[in-house]
Design a protein around this motif. Structure first.
Motif, PDB file in Angstrom:
ATOM      1  N   SER A 297      28.794  33.872  29.375  1.00  0.00           N
ATOM      2  CA  SER A 297      27.465  34.151  28.810  1.00  0.00           C
ATOM      3  C   SER A 297      27.482  35.120  27.635  1.00  0.00           C
ATOM      4  O   SER A 297      26.599  35.950  27.481  1.00  0.00           O
ATOM      5  N   GLY A 298      28.527  35.023  26.807  1.00  0.00           N
ATOM      6  CA  GLY A 298      28.556  35.821  25.590  1.00  0.00           C
ATOM      7  C   GLY A 298      29.446  37.035  25.636  1.00  0.00           C
ATOM      8  O   GLY A 298      29.706  37.645  24.600  1.00  0.00           O
ATOM      9  N   HIS A 299      29.932  37.436  26.825  1.00  0.00           N
ATOM     10  CA  HIS A 299      30.850  38.573  26.853  1.00  0.00           C
ATOM     11  C   HIS A 299      32.251  38.184  27.323  1.00  0.00           C
ATOM     12  O   HIS A 299      33.005  38.989  27.836  1.00  0.00           O
ATOM     13  N   GLY A 300      32.617  36.927  27.089  1.00  0.00           N
ATOM     14  CA  GLY A 300      33.914  36.457  27.528  1.00  0.00           C
ATOM     15  C   GLY A 300      35.078  37.067  26.778  1.00  0.00           C
ATOM     16  O   GLY A 300      36.108  37.376  27.375  1.00  0.00           O
ATOM     17  N   LEU A 301      34.957  37.240  25.463  1.00  0.00           N
ATOM     18  CA  LEU A 301      36.088  37.746  24.697  1.00  0.00           C
ATOM     19  C   LEU A 301      36.533  39.101  25.231  1.00  0.00           C
ATOM     20  O   LEU A 301      37.720  39.322  25.488  1.00  0.00           O
ATOM     21  N   GLN A 302      35.574  40.006  25.434  1.00  0.00           N
ATOM     22  CA  GLN A 302      35.941  41.337  25.908  1.00  0.00           C
ATOM     23  C   GLN A 302      36.399  41.326  27.364  1.00  0.00           C
ATOM     24  O   GLN A 302      37.081  42.252  27.808  1.00  0.00           O
ATOM     25  N   GLN A 303      36.054  40.284  28.101  1.00  0.00           N
ATOM     26  CA  GLN A 303      36.470  40.217  29.495  1.00  0.00           C
ATOM     27  C   GLN A 303      37.765  39.430  29.687  1.00  0.00           C
ATOM     28  O   GLN A 303      38.325  39.403  30.783  1.00  0.00           O
ATOM     29  N   SER A 304      38.280  38.830  28.603  1.00  0.00           N
ATOM     30  CA  SER A 304      39.421  37.931  28.748  1.00  0.00           C
ATOM     31  C   SER A 304      40.694  38.602  29.260  1.00  0.00           C
ATOM     32  O   SER A 304      41.432  37.970  30.032  1.00  0.00           O
ATOM     33  N   PRO A 305      41.016  39.863  28.906  1.00  0.00           N
ATOM     34  CA  PRO A 305      42.228  40.440  29.485  1.00  0.00           C
ATOM     35  C   PRO A 305      42.163  40.546  31.011  1.00  0.00           C
ATOM     36  O   PRO A 305      43.085  40.117  31.714  1.00  0.00           O
ATOM     37  N   ALA A 306      41.072  41.091  31.527  1.00  0.00           N
ATOM     38  CA  ALA A 306      40.965  41.260  32.983  1.00  0.00           C
ATOM     39  C   ALA A 306      40.840  39.931  33.702  1.00  0.00           C
ATOM     40  O   ALA A 306      41.395  39.742  34.797  1.00  0.00           O
ATOM     41  N   MET A 307      40.125  38.994  33.089  1.00  0.00           N
ATOM     42  CA  MET A 307      39.924  37.704  33.746  1.00  0.00           C
ATOM     43  C   MET A 307      41.211  36.877  33.759  1.00  0.00           C
ATOM     44  O   MET A 307      41.528  36.198  34.738  1.00  0.00           O
ATOM     45  N   GLY A 308      41.967  36.912  32.662  1.00  0.00           N
ATOM     46  CA  GLY A 308      43.243  36.206  32.640  1.00  0.00           C
ATOM     47  C   GLY A 308      44.223  36.784  33.635  1.00  0.00           C
ATOM     48  O   GLY A 308      44.918  36.049  34.351  1.00  0.00           O
ATOM     49  N   ARG A 309      44.291  38.113  33.686  1.00  0.00           N
ATOM     50  CA  ARG A 309      45.170  38.770  34.655  1.00  0.00           C
ATOM     51  C   ARG A 309      44.765  38.430  36.086  1.00  0.00           C
ATOM     52  O   ARG A 309      45.616  38.096  36.933  1.00  0.00           O
ATOM     53  N   GLY A 310      43.453  38.487  36.358  1.00  0.00           N
ATOM     54  CA  GLY A 310      42.977  38.222  37.713  1.00  0.00           C
ATOM     55  C   GLY A 310      43.236  36.797  38.160  1.00  0.00           C
ATOM     56  O   GLY A 310      43.687  36.552  39.287  1.00  0.00           O
ATOM     57  N   ILE A 311      42.964  35.826  37.278  1.00  0.00           N
ATOM     58  CA  ILE A 311      43.184  34.426  37.648  1.00  0.00           C
ATOM     59  C   ILE A 311      44.673  34.163  37.842  1.00  0.00           C
ATOM     60  O   ILE A 311      45.073  33.424  38.751  1.00  0.00           O
ATOM     61  N   ALA A 312      45.535  34.748  37.014  1.00  0.00           N
ATOM     62  CA  ALA A 312      46.979  34.586  37.195  1.00  0.00           C
ATOM     63  C   ALA A 312      47.412  35.135  38.556  1.00  0.00           C
ATOM     64  O   ALA A 312      48.220  34.508  39.259  1.00  0.00           O
ATOM     65  N   GLU A 313      46.872  36.290  38.931  1.00  0.00           N
ATOM     66  CA  GLU A 313      47.195  36.850  40.252  1.00  0.00           C
ATOM     67  C   GLU A 313      46.736  35.925  41.367  1.00  0.00           C
ATOM     68  O   GLU A 313      47.458  35.693  42.343  1.00  0.00           O
ATOM     69  N   LEU A 314      45.534  35.404  41.218  1.00  0.00           N
ATOM     70  CA  LEU A 314      44.985  34.514  42.243  1.00  0.00           C
ATOM     71  C   LEU A 314      45.824  33.243  42.374  1.00  0.00           C
ATOM     72  O   LEU A 314      46.105  32.781  43.483  1.00  0.00           O
ATOM     73  N   LEU A 315      46.243  32.682  41.255  1.00  0.00           N
ATOM     74  CA  LEU A 315      47.030  31.455  41.275  1.00  0.00           C
ATOM     75  C   LEU A 315      48.384  31.658  41.943  1.00  0.00           C
ATOM     76  O   LEU A 315      48.860  30.796  42.682  1.00  0.00           O
ATOM     77  N   VAL A 316      49.009  32.797  41.679  1.00  0.00           N
ATOM     78  CA  VAL A 316      50.372  33.029  42.164  1.00  0.00           C
ATOM     79  C   VAL A 316      50.390  33.655  43.557  1.00  0.00           C
ATOM     80  O   VAL A 316      51.176  33.255  44.421  1.00  0.00           O
ATOM     81  N   HIS A 317      49.506  34.614  43.784  1.00  0.00           N
ATOM     82  CA  HIS A 317      49.555  35.397  45.032  1.00  0.00           C
ATOM     83  C   HIS A 317      48.444  35.051  46.010  1.00  0.00           C
ATOM     84  O   HIS A 317      48.448  35.527  47.148  1.00  0.00           O
ATOM     85  N   GLY A 318      47.476  34.253  45.568  1.00  0.00           N
ATOM     86  CA  GLY A 318      46.384  33.886  46.455  1.00  0.00           C
ATOM     87  C   GLY A 318      45.309  34.932  46.581  1.00  0.00           C
ATOM     88  O   GLY A 318      44.379  34.780  47.374  1.00  0.00           O
ATOM     89  N   ALA A 319      45.406  36.009  45.792  1.00  0.00           N
ATOM     90  CA  ALA A 319      44.408  37.085  45.863  1.00  0.00           C
ATOM     91  C   ALA A 319      44.466  37.899  44.583  1.00  0.00           C
ATOM     92  O   ALA A 319      45.487  37.917  43.883  1.00  0.00           O
ATOM     93  N   TYR A 320      43.364  38.590  44.269  1.00  0.00           N
ATOM     94  CA  TYR A 320      43.352  39.519  43.143  1.00  0.00           C
ATOM     95  C   TYR A 320      44.108  40.781  43.556  1.00  0.00           C
ATOM     96  O   TYR A 320      43.916  41.291  44.658  1.00  0.00           O
ATOM     97  N   ARG A 321      44.935  41.289  42.665  1.00  0.00           N
ATOM     98  CA  ARG A 321      45.743  42.465  42.992  1.00  0.00           C
ATOM     99  C   ARG A 321      45.357  43.699  42.185  1.00  0.00           C
ATOM    100  O   ARG A 321      45.420  44.809  42.700  1.00  0.00           O
ATOM    101  N   SER A 322      44.991  43.532  40.919  1.00  0.00           N
ATOM    102  CA  SER A 322      44.730  44.687  40.057  1.00  0.00           C
ATOM    103  C   SER A 322      43.285  45.159  40.134  1.00  0.00           C
ATOM    104  O   SER A 322      43.020  46.347  40.276  1.00  0.00           O
ATOM    105  N   LEU A 323      42.365  44.228  40.044  1.00  0.00           N
ATOM    106  CA  LEU A 323      40.934  44.527  40.057  1.00  0.00           C
ATOM    107  C   LEU A 323      40.258  43.448  40.887  1.00  0.00           C
ATOM    108  O   LEU A 323      40.474  42.266  40.632  1.00  0.00           O
ATOM    109  N   ASP A 324      39.506  43.857  41.876  1.00  0.00           N
ATOM    110  CA  ASP A 324      38.878  42.880  42.780  1.00  0.00           C
ATOM    111  C   ASP A 324      37.717  42.193  42.072  1.00  0.00           C
ATOM    112  O   ASP A 324      36.653  42.776  41.866  1.00  0.00           O
TER     113      ASP A 324
END
Length: 402
Positions: free
Chosen positions: A354-381
């Protein structure tokens, strides 16, 4: 350019959409030491000309009413300021944030009260927001007309312009160097298993059927179309947003914060005596995915008169560039839809920013990568952004939406 064929018939992870969210996830996957699988990114337009990533104003802020959104931006600030150490590559340029801040201007007591409530949440999360009376605003930023203003809110620490294009380029480049495969193609269908609990394969526009372990919907304003291929509904639609670059006959003699006028029109410093403004019509329907037509009368009849009233030095300006882009607009609550589908277990959402994706992309990319590999968010819930709130109609309240 014709569609490209993937090198393999099966991938552990397929990411639908290679703009900043998909590429952030792709790069962060290469940082997961426990993961050695194959990753395919399918992007229909490798020029990214019409992506939301290309149409952004490339700014970040910590002025949110939800603490998790503040934390997400704080990680973005840390990532940008320390990008070379995060990416472990001396070719990556050193970046910084041009912290002119966001200036929210309230013209009613109720809006002012919202700013007062928000600042408590922001301070608790570690943000450096300050409230300013009209007199204080006028003293520090004498170019504003504050006759109708009750209160202002600004944060000049890690809040302002950053080079989102450079971050995007390096995520994409290093992900590819580390083995992530990008193809110019389009996902046109998905096939589920007999129980309907997993996506087994995707079908490309060029006809190939590719098996997948997990699939990530990172398709921006087209999120609903991608989800529908798996039989899923998601309340994300393209909403048109107009942007203008203009030069002022009498430029300001100091930086212009990203100013959010009570009308919703916003404007910021752009460097070199130019400024960038943005806004949308009061009637704000969903638009066709390919509708980027510019309404030039909107500037003359709406945006410019507002800016010239708020900043009288902008009475004489010349527009040098203008464009229309799309927000990936979550109609439920303007916040991300993130994580696994509760029933189709290997379908992952990364949508609705909804317009704030660019600034959220570092945390969101990290979180989704954690979820894909480990099955859970590890850095930020990030679990509050889960799809379940869509099915229960339980919105996350975020009052600071631009």
């Amino acid at each position: 350019m014709s569609n490209q064929t993937p090198n393999h018939s099966s991938y552990d992870i397929i990411i639908v959409g290679g703009a900043i969210m998909g590429s952030s996830t792709a790069w962060f996957l290469t940082e997961q030491k426990d993961f050695q699988g194959r990753v395919l990114v399918v992007e229909k337009d490798p020029s990214y000309e019409f992506s939301s990533t290309a149409h952004t104003n490339s700014c970040m802020r910590q002025q949110y009413s939800n603490a998790l959104n503040v934390n997400i931006s704080q990680f973005a600030a840390d990532f940008v300021k320390n990008i070379r150490s995060y990416m472990k590559d001396d070719r990556v340029p050193e970046l910084s944030i041009r912290s002119f801040g966001y200036m929210y201007l309230a013209d009613t007591e109720s809006f002012a009260q919202t700013l007062r409530e928000n600042i408590k949440i922001q301070h608790d999360a570690g943000a450096a927001t300050v409230l300013m009376t009209p007199d204080e605003i006028k003293a520090k930023y004498p170019f504003y007309n504050v006759d109708d203003i009750v209160l202002g809110s600004i944060n000049t620490v890690d809040e302002g312009y950053w080079d989102g294009a450079a971050v995007f380029d390096w995520w994409r480049r290093l992900a590819r160097e580390r083995g992530v495969e990008y193809v110019h193609n389009e996902v046109v269908a998905m096939t589920k298993n007999a129980a309907g609990t997993r996506v087994e394969s995707i079908t490309l526009a060029s006809g190939e059927v590719i098996s997948c372990g997990q699939v990530v919907n990172a398709s921006g304003p087209r999120a609903a179309r991608t989800a529908a291929m798996a039989g899923i509904e998601i309340p994300v639609e393209p909403r048109k947003r107009f942007s203008w670059i203009f030069a002022a006959e009498r430029p300001l003699d100091q930086d212009l914060p990203l100013t959010i006028d009570p009308s919703g029109v916003h404007c910021r410093e752009n460097g070199g005596d130019t400024y960038q403004a943005g806004g949308h019509a009061d009637i704000d329907p969903a638009v066709d995915y390919d509708d980027f037509n510019m309404d030039h009368s909107f500037w003359e009849n709406h945006a410019w008169p507002i800016l010239a009233t708020r900043i009288p030095q902008f009475e004489a300006v010349k527009v040098t560039h203008s464009w229309a882009g799309h927000y990936a607009y979550n109609t439920l609550d303007h916040n991300a839809v993130l994580g696994r589908h509760p029933e189709i277990e290997n379908f992952i959402f990364q949508n609705g920013f909804s317009g704030h994706g660019l600034q959220q992309s570092p945390a969101m990319g990290r979180g989704i990568a954690e979820l894909l590999v480990h099955g859970a968010y590890r850095s930020l819930d990030l679990s509050p952004f889960s799809y379940e709130r869509i099915t229960t109609n339980t919105p996350i309240i975020e009052k600071a939406v631009i």
